[in-house]
Write an enzyme that holds these catalytic residues in place. Structure first.
Site, PDB file in Angstrom:
ATOM      1  CD  GLU A 187      -2.748  -1.608   0.366  1.00 30.94           C
ATOM      2  OE1 GLU A 187      -3.535   0.167  -0.577  1.00 30.94           O
ATOM      3  OE2 GLU A 187      -3.549  -2.229   0.482  1.00 30.94           O
TER       4      GLU A 187
ATOM      5  CG  ASP B 263      -5.272  -7.946  -7.587  1.00 32.45           C
ATOM      6  OD1 ASP B 263      -3.825  -7.650  -7.392  1.00 32.45           O
ATOM      7  OD2 ASP B 263      -6.510  -6.919  -7.063  1.00 32.45           O
TER       8      ASP B 263
ATOM      9  CD  GLU C 174     -14.370  -6.358  -0.836  1.00 36.34           C
ATOM     10  OE1 GLU C 174     -14.704  -5.161  -2.325  1.00 36.34           O
ATOM     11  OE2 GLU C 174     -13.172  -5.539  -0.201  1.00 36.34           O
TER      12      GLU C 174
ATOM     13  CD  GLU D 265     -10.044  -2.118  -7.905  1.00 38.76           C
ATOM     14  OE1 GLU D 265     -11.335  -1.603  -8.285  1.00 38.76           O
ATOM     15  OE2 GLU D 265      -9.246  -1.538  -7.441  1.00 38.76           O
TER      16      GLU D 265
ATOM     17  CB  THR E 261      -2.261  -1.082  -9.526  1.00 40.00           C
ATOM     18  OG1 THR E 261      -3.329  -1.942  -9.469  1.00 40.00           O
ATOM     19  CG2 THR E 261      -1.666  -1.182  -7.937  1.00 40.00           C
TER      20      THR E 261
END
Ligand SMILES: *[C@@H]1O[C@H](CO)[C@@H](O)[C@H](O)[C@H]1NC(C)=O
Ligand SMILES: *[C@@H]1O[C@H](CO)[C@@H](O)[C@H](O)[C@H]1NC(C)=O
Ligand SMILES: *[C@@H]1O[C@H](CO)[C@@H](O)[C@H](O)[C@H]1NC(C)=O
Ligand SMILES: *[C@@H]1O[C@H](CO)[C@@H](O)[C@H](O)[C@H]1NC(C)=O
Length: 518
Positions: free
Chosen positions: A115, A256, A349, A370, A473
């Site tokens: 993160e 991902d 989710e 996304e 991302t």
């Protein structure tokens, strides 16, 4: 659900049969949604400043601030480039000055390597590279140096000790002041190991110091060597022993962005081998995980399905398929995912594909970007108004999470109950991708027809703003055009793949088209 899908596919068919768009989305409508999205961004941003700064995040129900991923005013840094994309140079300049004067990452705090890299390092790098658009007084040696770049370097240097392991795979957590915490677990997610090359590659290409790119590449290669005989990777791995501790393979949470960064890392570093790796994975993913254009979870060793679910995070995948030139595949998968949104008003989710309902109480929608990200890539590539319509529906849904002082996570998509949290990616990504979808003239949407030549102090010149942006991302765009003004690294060969045929020039993407035109 069946009705929704039918409705949706009939729209697609009509669009395909006519050259004029079947459902005319009028310019005034797009303009109006663009204004609405901008207003939504400021409703979140101004309330963050008013009620939460200098904390990491705004709590949109109680109108307070809280620290979450660090204690580094996360939302302020994550929102910075969105300000510029929405045309607010004065506020961008004001925040840059605050950061230069006050940012301090020498903090005794344990943070997520993943993160911190994507939100903080990525946010600072993108702001550094875009800062010339705000007419900020640039340092002589920009873009190869500058205060925001030095902050990014400082943070990256604090993350680097995490990579000092037997396998070159990083620890998942680091203490910004003291390095790897004592007793820290050696188990780390695949995404943590594989989601650094965009930021770390940029750091090395701008500064000429290769250690960042080296760390990212070694970790990617270590993963590549650990893939199973059938070509899949698992979800968690032990960075000490190198053995898989979670063998579920999918395209969602925990994995991902590893796949995303093979594609984007290849484009950013002009490295065909990363694209070759992606293509190998893509084949295995299609073979074992794709069922009717949904992607499920399977055992990485044997390929048998273990959980038939769709995750909110999977929704980046159509965008990646657009980048590698497979628009048909992207459109089919997008249609599936969007059908869930239409049915429930949000996507949870986790969603049980066969039961048509959220899976295992994973009912939340934390304002994730996304699906919108994929709509944007698909719209850029096809100009099909169906993606504008999707964006409009999504904007209206998200607008219903509005509170007095922000936008709130949906706690349960079945009853639309709200929760007291607004993640920083709402301002970094969700509102940014929506805005870009409705702002075709935005400088970010430049398809390579124009750019500006910049001469750096070292005598090199580069072409900026030509549209060759690579989004990390966390939706922070990196203008790779700037790299030509800085250093060329001795291109170290890490890969054992050199025997593989170089097919780099066969993939088509808007990014490579953009650089080809220049
Ligand atoms: C820029 O942002 C600040 C803070 O939200 C706001 O006061 C100002 O009106 C904005 N300016 C423009 C041009 O949008
Ligand atoms: C960081 O983690 C270590 C190991 O779990 C712990 O001992 C330490 O107190 C933590 N530091 C902070 C500031 O939370
Ligand atoms: C798109 O992807 C699908 C599934 O991987 C594949 O069968 C098809 O050949 C691809 N098409 C193109 C144009 O690459
Ligand atoms: C969002 O909500 C605001 C306030 O209720 C309203 O004025 C605006 O029209 C809404 N916009 C959209 C796109 O739903």
């Amino acid at each position: 659900m069946v009705t929704n899908i039918n409705k949706f596919s009939s729209i697609i068919i009509v669009v395909c049969l006519t050259t004029n768009f079947a459902r005319n989305v009028e310019k005034w409508e797009i303009d109006s949604f663009r204004r609405d999205v901008k207003e939504m961004f400021y409703h979140g941003y101004d309330n963050y400043l008013r009620h939460a700064y200098p904390y990491d995040e705004l709590k949109p129900l109680s109108c307070q601030g809280m620290n979450t991923w660090g204690s580094f005013s996360l939302t302020l840094i994550d929102s910075l480039d969105t300000l510029l994309i929405m045309g607010n140079k004065t506020e961008f300049a004001r925040v840059v000055k605050i950061l230069i004067d006050t940012a301090n990452f020498d903090i005794d705090i344990n943070v997520s390597v993943f993160e911190t890299n994507i939100r903080i390092v990525g946010g600072l790098l993108s702001a550094h590279l875009l800062s010339h658009k705000a007419g900020l007084e640039l340092e002589d040696n920009w873009p190869c140096d500058g205060p925001l770049l030095r902050l990014a370097v400082d943070v990256a240097d604090r993350l680097l000790p995490a990579f000092d392991t037997r396998t070159n795979l990083p620890y998942g957590t680091i203490n910004l002041r003291h390095g790897v915490p004592k007793g820290e677990t050696t188990i780390t997610s695949t995404a943590t190991c594989g989601t650094l090359i965009v930021e770390f590659g940029t750091l090395s290409l701008l500064t000429g110091v290769s250690k960042y790119k080296d760390a990212a590449m070694k970790s990617i290669l270590a993963l590549w060597e650990k893939k199973s005989a059938i070509g899949l990777v698992g979800n968690h791995i032990d960075s000490n022993s190198g053995s898989w501790t979670a063998k579920e393979s999918g395209i969602g949470g925990g994995i991902d962005s590893y796949f995303e960064y093979l594609v984007k890392g290849s484009l950013l570093n002009d490295d065909p081998e990363l694209m070759d790796m992606f293509k190998e994975y893509n084949k295995a993913i299609y073979k074992y995980l794709n069922y009717a254009d949904w992607y499920v979870w399977a055992d990485m060793m044997r390929g048998n399905v273990v959980i038939p679910i769709f995750q909110s995070l999977d929704a980046f995948w159509p965008g990646i398929q657009v980048l590698v030139g497979n628009i048909t595949q992207a459109a089919k998968t997008f249609r599936n995912y969007y059908s869930v949104w239409r049915r429930l008003g949000f996507i949870p989710e986790s969603y049980a594909i066969t039961d048509n309902m959220p899976y295992s109480n994973r009912n939340e929608y934390p304002l994730r970007p996304e699906l919108i990200e994929s709509a944007w890539y698909l719209y850029i590539a096809t100009k099909d108004p169906i993606y504008l319509e999707a964006g409009m529906e999504i904007t209206k849904s998200i607008n219903r999470t509005r509170t007095k002082c922000g936008f709130a996570t949906v706690k349960n998509v079945m009853n639309h109950e709200l929760e007291d949290r607004m993640e920083s990616f709402f301002l970094a990504e969700t509102t940014k991708y929506l805005y870009l979808l409705f702002d075709t003239e935005n400088f970010i949407n430049n398809d390579g027809k124009f750019g500006v030549t910049y001469k750096s102090k070292n005598g090199k010149s580069c072409i900026l703003d030509s549209g060759s942006y690579i989004f990390n991302t966390e939706a922070h765009p990196i203008d790779k055009g700037a790299f030509d003004c800085c250093h060329s690294l001795d291109s170290k060969k890490f890969s054992k793949l050199s025997a593989l045929k170089c097919e780099a020039n066969t993939f088509r993407s808007r990014l490579s088209t953009a650089s080809a035109i220049i």
